[in-house]
Design a protein around this motif. Sequence first.
Motif, PDB file in Angstrom:
ATOM      1  N   ASP A   4       0.447  -0.779  -0.057  1.00  0.00           N
ATOM      2  CA  ASP A   4      -0.765  -0.020   0.337  1.00  0.00           C
ATOM      3  C   ASP A   4       0.972   1.295  -0.158  1.00  0.00           C
ATOM      4  N   LYS A   5       1.854   1.361   1.191  1.00  0.00           N
ATOM      5  CA  LYS A   5       3.016   2.113   1.626  1.00  0.00           C
ATOM      6  C   LYS A   5       3.694   2.825  -0.941  1.00  0.00           C
ATOM      7  N   LEU A   6       4.335   1.638  -0.906  1.00  0.00           N
ATOM      8  CA  LEU A   6       4.577   1.883  -2.696  1.00  0.00           C
ATOM      9  C   LEU A   6       3.676   2.310  -3.555  1.00  0.00           C
ATOM     10  N   ILE A   7       2.320   2.128  -3.891  1.00  0.00           N
ATOM     11  CA  ILE A   7       1.165   1.990  -3.935  1.00  0.00           C
ATOM     12  C   ILE A   7       1.199   3.785  -4.254  1.00  0.00           C
ATOM     13  N   GLU A   8       0.879   4.182  -3.109  1.00  0.00           N
ATOM     14  CA  GLU A   8       1.215   5.583  -2.237  1.00  0.00           C
ATOM     15  C   GLU A   8       2.281   6.332  -3.206  1.00  0.00           C
ATOM     16  N   GLN A   9       3.240   5.918  -3.071  1.00  0.00           N
ATOM     17  CA  GLN A   9       4.921   6.634  -3.504  1.00  0.00           C
ATOM     18  C   GLN A   9       4.593   6.439  -4.968  1.00  0.00           C
ATOM     19  N   ILE A  10       4.315   5.448  -5.880  1.00  0.00           N
ATOM     20  CA  ILE A  10       3.866   5.893  -7.412  1.00  0.00           C
ATOM     21  C   ILE A  10       3.073   6.456  -7.762  1.00  0.00           C
ATOM     22  N   LYS A  45      -1.322  -0.418 -14.358  1.00  0.00           N
ATOM     23  CA  LYS A  45      -0.449  -1.688 -15.075  1.00  0.00           C
ATOM     24  C   LYS A  45       0.566  -1.794 -13.448  1.00  0.00           C
ATOM     25  N   ALA A  46       1.388  -0.475 -12.946  1.00  0.00           N
ATOM     26  CA  ALA A  46       2.618  -1.050 -12.038  1.00  0.00           C
ATOM     27  C   ALA A  46       1.782  -1.506 -10.978  1.00  0.00           C
ATOM     28  N   ILE A  47       0.635  -0.789 -10.604  1.00  0.00           N
ATOM     29  CA  ILE A  47      -0.508  -0.957  -9.236  1.00  0.00           C
ATOM     30  C   ILE A  47      -0.953  -2.425  -9.667  1.00  0.00           C
ATOM     31  N   ASP A  48      -1.222  -3.003 -11.422  1.00  0.00           N
ATOM     32  CA  ASP A  48      -1.709  -4.286 -11.197  1.00  0.00           C
ATOM     33  C   ASP A  48      -0.138  -4.934 -10.890  1.00  0.00           C
ATOM     34  N   GLU A  49       0.407  -4.957 -10.894  1.00  0.00           N
ATOM     35  CA  GLU A  49       1.987  -5.825 -10.567  1.00  0.00           C
ATOM     36  C   GLU A  49       2.298  -5.790  -9.305  1.00  0.00           C
ATOM     37  N   ILE A  50       2.697  -4.472  -8.057  1.00  0.00           N
ATOM     38  CA  ILE A  50       2.924  -4.625  -7.356  1.00  0.00           C
ATOM     39  C   ILE A  50       1.512  -6.168  -6.325  1.00  0.00           C
ATOM     40  N   ASN A  51       0.482  -5.572  -7.167  1.00  0.00           N
ATOM     41  CA  ASN A  51      -0.252  -6.273  -6.379  1.00  0.00           C
ATOM     42  C   ASN A  51      -0.455  -7.868  -6.405  1.00  0.00           C
ATOM     43  N   LYS A  52       0.548  -8.268  -7.774  1.00  0.00           N
ATOM     44  CA  LYS A  52       0.642  -9.362  -8.104  1.00  0.00           C
ATOM     45  C   LYS A  52       2.028  -9.701  -7.127  1.00  0.00           C
ATOM     46  N   GLY A  53       3.118  -8.699  -6.821  1.00  0.00           N
ATOM     47  CA  GLY A  53       4.115  -9.237  -5.504  1.00  0.00           C
ATOM     48  C   GLY A  53       5.105  -9.322  -6.162  1.00  0.00           C
ATOM     49  N   THR A  54       5.029  -8.734  -8.350  1.00  0.00           N
ATOM     50  CA  THR A  54       6.316  -8.298  -9.063  1.00  0.00           C
ATOM     51  C   THR A  54       7.132  -6.920  -7.999  1.00  0.00           C
ATOM     52  N   PHE A  55       7.296  -6.216  -7.880  1.00  0.00           N
ATOM     53  CA  PHE A  55       7.609  -5.325  -6.385  1.00  0.00           C
ATOM     54  C   PHE A  55       7.908  -5.058  -5.606  1.00  0.00           C
ATOM     55  N   ASP A  56       7.991  -6.800  -4.966  1.00  0.00           N
ATOM     56  CA  ASP A  56       7.906  -6.826  -3.503  1.00  0.00           C
ATOM     57  C   ASP A  56       9.325  -5.955  -2.370  1.00  0.00           C
ATOM     58  N   ASP A  57      11.169  -6.825  -3.463  1.00  0.00           N
ATOM     59  CA  ASP A  57      11.658  -6.889  -3.139  1.00  0.00           C
ATOM     60  C   ASP A  57      12.151  -4.773  -3.283  1.00  0.00           C
ATOM     61  N   PHE A  58      11.431  -4.483  -4.196  1.00  0.00           N
ATOM     62  CA  PHE A  58      11.520  -2.775  -4.385  1.00  0.00           C
ATOM     63  C   PHE A  58      11.569  -1.906  -3.047  1.00  0.00           C
ATOM     64  N   GLU A  59      12.316  -1.013  -2.915  1.00  0.00           N
ATOM     65  CA  GLU A  59      12.558  -0.191  -1.784  1.00  0.00           C
ATOM     66  C   GLU A  59      12.103   0.667  -1.612  1.00  0.00           C
ATOM     67  N   SER A  60      11.235   1.284  -3.029  1.00  0.00           N
ATOM     68  CA  SER A  60      10.493   2.681  -2.928  1.00  0.00           C
ATOM     69  C   SER A  60       9.855   2.651  -4.452  1.00  0.00           C
ATOM     70  N   GLY A  61       8.427   3.948  -3.902  1.00  0.00           N
ATOM     71  CA  GLY A  61       8.000   4.006  -5.383  1.00  0.00           C
ATOM     72  C   GLY A  61       9.118   4.356  -6.419  1.00  0.00           C
ATOM     73  N   LYS A  62       9.690   5.292  -6.240  1.00  0.00           N
ATOM     74  CA  LYS A  62      10.633   6.168  -7.187  1.00  0.00           C
ATOM     75  C   LYS A  62      11.761   5.022  -8.254  1.00  0.00           C
ATOM     76  N   LEU A  75       5.704  -4.811 -17.073  1.00  0.00           N
ATOM     77  CA  LEU A  75       4.308  -4.763 -16.885  1.00  0.00           C
ATOM     78  C   LEU A  75       3.945  -5.561 -17.792  1.00  0.00           C
ATOM     79  N   SER A  76       3.069  -6.601 -17.249  1.00  0.00           N
ATOM     80  CA  SER A  76       2.001  -7.709 -18.564  1.00  0.00           C
ATOM     81  C   SER A  76       1.338  -7.002 -19.211  1.00  0.00           C
ATOM     82  N   GLY A  77       1.467  -7.123 -20.266  1.00  0.00           N
ATOM     83  CA  GLY A  77       0.261  -6.230 -20.907  1.00  0.00           C
ATOM     84  C   GLY A  77       0.400  -5.010 -21.049  1.00  0.00           C
ATOM     85  N   TRP A  78       1.521  -4.663 -21.523  1.00  0.00           N
ATOM     86  CA  TRP A  78       2.161  -3.383 -22.142  1.00  0.00           C
ATOM     87  C   TRP A  78       1.768  -3.148 -23.441  1.00  0.00           C
TER      88      TRP A  78
END
Length: 79
Positions: A4-10, A45-62, A75-78
């Motif tokens: 949720d925090k990652l989504i807010e940052q992006i 698309k980024a939010i979809d990927e965050i919810n799938k766990g694609t960016f779980d190892d990332f430290e920030s939205g930036k 991004l799946s289907g970009w």
Amino acid sequence: MNRDKLIEQIKDEYARLASTESQEDFIQSTTDLTPEAYYEKLLSKAIDEINKGTFDDFESGKEVVSAIANNKTLLSGWK
């Protein structure tokens, strides 16, 4: 990082990018989309990927936004 925090940052990062783009430069470099529409599409698309766990190892939205800018295949289907 908390998803949720990652989504807010992006959201903040894409809003910042959209507000700094000039319409003329943007159209020359992409499509007939407005900067706002382009970044909304990326955000969705980024939010979809965050919810799938694609960016779980990332430290920030930036960091996520930068990774996507360098590699849209994250991004799946970009199109």
